[in-house]
Design an enzyme around this catalytic site. Sequence first.
Site, short mmCIF file in Angstrom:
data_model
loop_
_atom_site.label_atom_id
_atom_site.label_comp_id
_atom_site.label_asym_id
_atom_site.label_seq_id
_atom_site.Cartn_x
_atom_site.Cartn_y
_atom_site.Cartn_z
N ARG A 137 37.69 29.55 1.51
CA ARG A 137 38.16 30.75 0.81
C ARG A 137 39.66 30.63 0.50
O ARG A 137 40.39 31.58 0.50
CB ARG A 137 37.86 32.04 1.59
CG ARG A 137 36.38 32.27 1.83
CD ARG A 137 36.08 33.73 2.15
NE ARG A 137 36.86 34.22 3.28
CZ ARG A 137 36.92 35.51 3.62
NH1 ARG A 137 36.26 36.42 2.94
NH2 ARG A 137 37.64 35.88 4.67
N ALA A 141 42.19 33.83 1.48
CA ALA A 141 41.84 34.57 2.70
C ALA A 141 42.94 34.51 3.75
O ALA A 141 42.71 34.91 4.89
CB ALA A 141 40.53 34.04 3.28
N LEU A 149 46.08 32.91 6.25
CA LEU A 149 46.32 31.78 7.14
C LEU A 149 45.02 31.09 7.52
O LEU A 149 44.02 31.76 7.83
CB LEU A 149 47.02 32.28 8.40
CG LEU A 149 47.21 31.29 9.56
CD1 LEU A 149 48.21 30.20 9.17
CD2 LEU A 149 47.69 32.03 10.81
N LEU A 158 42.96 30.07 9.95
CA LEU A 158 42.90 30.39 11.37
C LEU A 158 42.32 29.25 12.20
O LEU A 158 42.64 29.11 13.38
CB LEU A 158 42.09 31.67 11.58
CG LEU A 158 42.70 32.94 10.98
CD1 LEU A 158 41.77 34.12 11.17
CD2 LEU A 158 44.07 33.22 11.59
N GLY A 188 47.77 36.45 4.67
CA GLY A 188 48.69 35.57 3.96
C GLY A 188 48.38 35.46 2.48
O GLY A 188 49.27 35.14 1.68
N GLU A 236 50.30 38.21 1.03
CA GLU A 236 51.72 37.81 1.05
C GLU A 236 52.02 36.85 -0.10
O GLU A 236 53.05 36.97 -0.77
CB GLU A 236 52.07 37.17 2.39
CG GLU A 236 52.02 38.16 3.55
CD GLU A 236 52.20 37.51 4.91
OE1 GLU A 236 52.95 38.06 5.73
OE2 GLU A 236 51.57 36.45 5.15
N GLU A 274 45.68 41.16 10.36
CA GLU A 274 46.27 40.42 11.49
C GLU A 274 46.17 41.17 12.82
O GLU A 274 45.95 40.57 13.87
CB GLU A 274 47.73 40.08 11.18
CG GLU A 274 47.93 38.94 10.20
CD GLU A 274 47.85 39.38 8.75
OE1 GLU A 274 48.11 38.55 7.87
OE2 GLU A 274 47.49 40.55 8.49
N ARG A 286 43.19 40.65 14.85
CA ARG A 286 43.00 39.28 15.33
C ARG A 286 44.06 38.88 16.35
O ARG A 286 44.21 37.70 16.67
CB ARG A 286 43.00 38.31 14.14
CG ARG A 286 41.85 38.60 13.17
CD ARG A 286 41.65 37.47 12.18
NE ARG A 286 40.46 37.68 11.39
CZ ARG A 286 40.42 38.01 10.09
NH1 ARG A 286 41.56 38.16 9.44
NH2 ARG A 286 39.29 38.18 9.46
N GLY A 289 53.44 36.77 9.21
CA GLY A 289 54.56 35.84 9.29
C GLY A 289 55.00 35.29 7.95
O GLY A 289 55.88 34.43 7.88
#
Length: 268
Positions: free
Chosen positions: A33, A70, A72, A74, A119, A122, A142, A145, A150
């Site tokens: 994604r 989608a 960062l 993870l 992100g 962002e 975030e 989770r 950041g």
Amino acid sequence: MALEIDPSDFKNLAVSVQDEGVCTVTLNRPAKRNALDIDTIEELIQFFSRAPRAGVRAVVLAGAGDHFCAGLDLIEHHNADRSPADFMHVCMRWHEAFNKMEYGGVPIIAALQGAVVGGGLELASAAHVRVMDETAYVALPEGQRGLFTGGGATIRVTDLVGKARTIDMMLTGRVYRGQEAINLGFAQYLVAGSSHDVALELARKAAENLPLSNFAICSAVSHMQNMSAFDAAYAEAVLAGVVNTQPESRARLAAFADKTAARVRPKA
């Protein structure tokens, strides 16, 4: 127009050169994604460092597949098991990429579909114009989770929609989409069809402007928002002195003076 950009230099970004100096930059990890790993961030830095000096006049920023981004990656973050210092430096590279986008002076039009979360939001907020299709949705998950943003959500997303709404999104995972997202300021356009087609149309329109005018629009406004009103007024006057007397503008001013320039009118 030949651009000094080699698409083969990029792996996680699909870069294609359109006409009139327009480039399409597509996040090319659809199976993830289009989640942002560190290699993708480094490629964003590489592209947007080159673009202002490579003849790029406008950029369409898109995501391959059903989703824009989608956020960062993870899985990479989990597997890397980074130290606090290591992850701080990862975040600094994100800021480097997004600052080069926002302040680089090349118009960036983001074509949004599907997930624009964490992100990904962002990243989208570092573009200058955002076009959403009817599948696009935005969120900052975030908090759920065990993470904290950041990549600039506290700066750019807050600039778009305000402090209270950003905090609410972080605390609750609230999702916005459609006309509500437009009304709140997450994007400027909502389209029933392809967000990419509309973004490309807007990029081509922006590319018709003089590059120095676009540089001022796509860098100075952000810089001036970081200044006091007094200092911003001074900086605006100085920049207007440079931009509004550029030799290339003479023909456009002449066209206005002799009434051959297109008039500014609302669409029927």
